[in-house]
Write an enzyme that holds these catalytic residues in place. Structure first.
Site, PDB file in Angstrom:
ATOM      1  CG  HIS A  76       6.997  -0.644   4.105  1.00  0.00           C
ATOM      2  ND1 HIS A  76       6.509  -1.132   2.915  1.00  0.00           N
ATOM      3  CD2 HIS A  76       7.208  -1.710   4.887  1.00  0.00           C
ATOM      4  CE1 HIS A  76       6.430  -2.454   2.985  1.00  0.00           C
ATOM      5  NE2 HIS A  76       6.837  -2.831   4.164  1.00  0.00           N
ATOM      6  CB  CYS A  81       7.570   0.601  -3.363  1.00  0.00           C
ATOM      7  SG  CYS A  81       6.682   1.564  -2.156  1.00  0.00           S
ATOM      8  CD  GLU A 123       7.430  -5.847   5.914  1.00  0.00           C
ATOM      9  OE1 GLU A 123       7.089  -5.412   4.813  1.00  0.00           O
ATOM     10  OE2 GLU A 123       6.976  -6.910   6.393  1.00  0.00           O
TER      11      GLU A 123
HETATM   12  O1  SUG Z   1       3.815  -4.988   1.007  1.00  0.00           O
HETATM   13  N1  SUG Z   1       1.569  -4.258  -1.572  1.00  0.00           N
HETATM   14  C1  SUG Z   1       2.882  -4.120  -1.008  1.00  0.00           C
HETATM   15  C2  SUG Z   1       3.417  -2.746  -1.296  1.00  0.00           C
HETATM   16  C3  SUG Z   1       4.850  -2.603  -0.865  1.00  0.00           C
HETATM   17  C4  SUG Z   1       5.324  -1.173  -0.929  1.00  0.00           C
HETATM   18  N2  SUG Z   1       6.673  -1.084  -0.547  1.00  0.00           N
HETATM   19  C5  SUG Z   1       7.238  -0.037   0.091  1.00  0.00           C
HETATM   20  N3  SUG Z   1       6.537   0.887   0.696  1.00  0.00           N
HETATM   21  N4  SUG Z   1       8.523   0.020   0.126  1.00  0.00           N
HETATM   22  C6  SUG Z   1       2.860  -4.414   0.501  1.00  0.00           C
HETATM   23  O2  SUG Z   1       1.871  -4.022   1.150  1.00  0.00           O
HETATM   24  C7  SUG Z   1      -0.446  -5.505  -2.185  1.00  0.00           C
HETATM   25  C8  SUG Z   1      -0.764  -6.797  -2.896  1.00  0.00           C
HETATM   26  C9  SUG Z   1      -2.232  -6.984  -3.121  1.00  0.00           C
HETATM   27  O3  SUG Z   1      -3.039  -6.514  -2.314  1.00  0.00           O
HETATM   28  O4  SUG Z   1      -2.598  -7.622  -4.139  1.00  0.00           O
HETATM   29  C10 SUG Z   1       0.973  -5.461  -1.646  1.00  0.00           C
HETATM   30  O5  SUG Z   1       1.535  -6.469  -1.298  1.00  0.00           O
END
Ligand code: SUG
Length: 453
Positions: free
Chosen positions: A252, A376, A174
């Protein structure tokens, strides 16, 4: 070696919506099906980039991906013209259409892991795009991420763009969201902390795995990235996420810890075996830098319960070194409204005992509702001056770029969007038109499949 950290922020794409795609990401799950505001989301992201640039910090932008991904829908057996494919997918596989339409590429902390030249065995900057194989909507990002990185970091003498770690069960990567680098200054040799959620060698041990939510990052993938980046063993530490943290919504590690230079702000429930890990980090940091101190600010659950850390995204703040010295936390506005977190931050600044001098609260609510805070939205890249000079000027954030991108968003983005709109062929057309113009604005040439045919 003199070097700077430049943050690349992911520009929010025109299909930003709330599809509830991420099991284990409590914000994404909670907002499933609600109405999103793509225009507001993109403007909030641009305002953050401008804010960082105005602090005097190097800032750049990464372009969003083409969505809905017709290529992915074709790979799932849909055929005909684009409109027919969208119609059929909406009817027969709505969940698949939602996955193919997500604007999730905005969270570029998951785009890749990056190691600066000073750390790697061959003196080049290494990038490994993340395979993101634990969620379908994210697993389709790596090819476009690779194309964008190759367009921006195109000088092979200075930059290496690896292929992602092969995807496979339990092999998830990730990216930088599970990676932190410590050094007395950005240009000095760094101690790189690779964080994973599961490890095929220890799955049998009781208590080592979360029960409620899946873990995304595999030890095998972290180890592969460290190897590929030619990092010396003495500069690499591996650590496992606390299973309780994953179960509380820490999908994460950047939801429970953030580091910058010689400072590590971390919740006490971030890691399995945290006490010995922190001891090890301090010891290794001192050994690398003649006794220098790694300042660990460990936040107790009594001060900030894990649930508040997840709700407010305190640890998903960006921790940055200011040009005039001292550090600032760039926090989501939710940290100001959460009483525990606000109190913690006020005390932190008032104490004056840490290098963190300022907190700035930014409104990123559109992204936050999908579990994406300030950290993020950015990919950190440490570069020497000569490397910085190789980056295309068009992607650097400044007043002019900001003004042009705001106008671009206002011209092309919809005010609001809900999952049912994702099947609209007009939306695909609008997005492609917007992205085509964007590559010209950023001076990147053709990087999207629709431009390459
Ligand atoms: O991968 N949300 C992302 C958020 C990523 C956050 N990144 C870090 N913490 N670095 C994920 O879960 C949600 C999309 C939706 O539900 O429409 C989403 O993909």
């Amino acid at each position: 070696m003199k070097a700077v950290e430049i943050n690349f922020d992911g520009l929010v794409g025109p299909t930003h919506n709330y599809a509830g795609l991420s099991l284990g990401n409590v914000a994404s799950m909670a907002h499933r099906g609600t109405v999103a505001n793509p225009r507001a989301a993109a403007l909030q992201g641009l305002a953050k980039m401008k804010f960082m640039a105005d602090l005097g910090l190097p800032q750049a932008v990464l372009p969003p991906h083409e969505r809905p991904s017709i290529a992915t829908l074709r790979a799932f057996g849909f055929s005909g013209n684009d409109a027919a494919i969208l119609r059929a997918a909406a009817r027969h596989a709505p969940e698949l259409l939602r996955a193919c339409a997500s604007a999730s590429s905005m969270w570029v902390a998951n785009a890749a892991t990056v190691s600066p030249a000073v750390d790697s065995g061959d003196g080049r900057v290494h990038f490994t795009p993340a395979n993101l194989n634990s969620k379908l909507h994210r697993s389709i990002e790596p090819p476009q991420t690779g194309r964008a990185l190759r367009a921006i970091f195109c000088e092979p003498e200075a930059f290496v763009i690896h292929d992602p770690v092969p995807a496979g069960q339990g092999n998830g990567d990730e990216g930088a969201a599970n990676h932190t680098r410590f050094a007395p200054a950005h240009g000095r040799r760094g101690l790189q902390l690779f964080v994973f959620g599961h490890d095929h060698r220890v799955t049998a041990r009781s208590g080592s795995l979360p029960r409620r939510f899946p873990s995304r990052q595999a030890f095998a993938a972290s180890a592969a990235v460290a190897r590929g980046h030619l990092l010396p063993d003495c500069q690499v530490v591996f650590a496992r996420q606390h299973p309780e943290a994953i179960d509380a919504g820490v999908f994460h590690n950047d939801v429970v810890s953030v580091g910058n230079e010689n400072v590590f702000l971390v919740h006490e429930l971030a890691f399995a075996g945290q006490r010995s890990l922190l001891r090890e980090l301090r010891r290794r940091f001192a050994a690398l830098h003649r006794g220098a101190e790694l300042i660990v600010l460990e936040v107790r659950a009594a001060e900030v319960p894990l649930a508040d850390a997840v709700r407010s995204y305190l640890f998903n703040s960006q921790l940055v070194t200011l040009p005039a010295g001292g550090m600032a936390l760039i926090a989501p506005i939710e940290c100001r409204t959460n009483p525990h977190v606000r109190c913690f931050l006020e005390n932190l600044i008032a104490s004056g005992r840490t290098p963190i001098r300022q907190v700035h609260y930014l409104d990123l609510r559109q992204s936050m509702r999908n579990g994406g805070g300030p950290a993020c939205l950015r990919l950190r890249v440490v570069l020497r001056e000569a490397e910085l000079a190789l980056i295309p000027a068009g992607v650097r954030m400044n007043d002019r770029t900001h003004r042009r991108l705001v106008r671009w968003v206002e011209r092309h983005y919809r005010e609001s969007l809900q999952p049912a709109d994702l099947a609209d062929p007009q939306l695909l057309e609008e997005s492609r038109r917007a992205l085509d113009e964007l590559t010209q604005l950023l001076g990147l040439g053709s990087i999207y499949p629709f431009q390459l045919v």
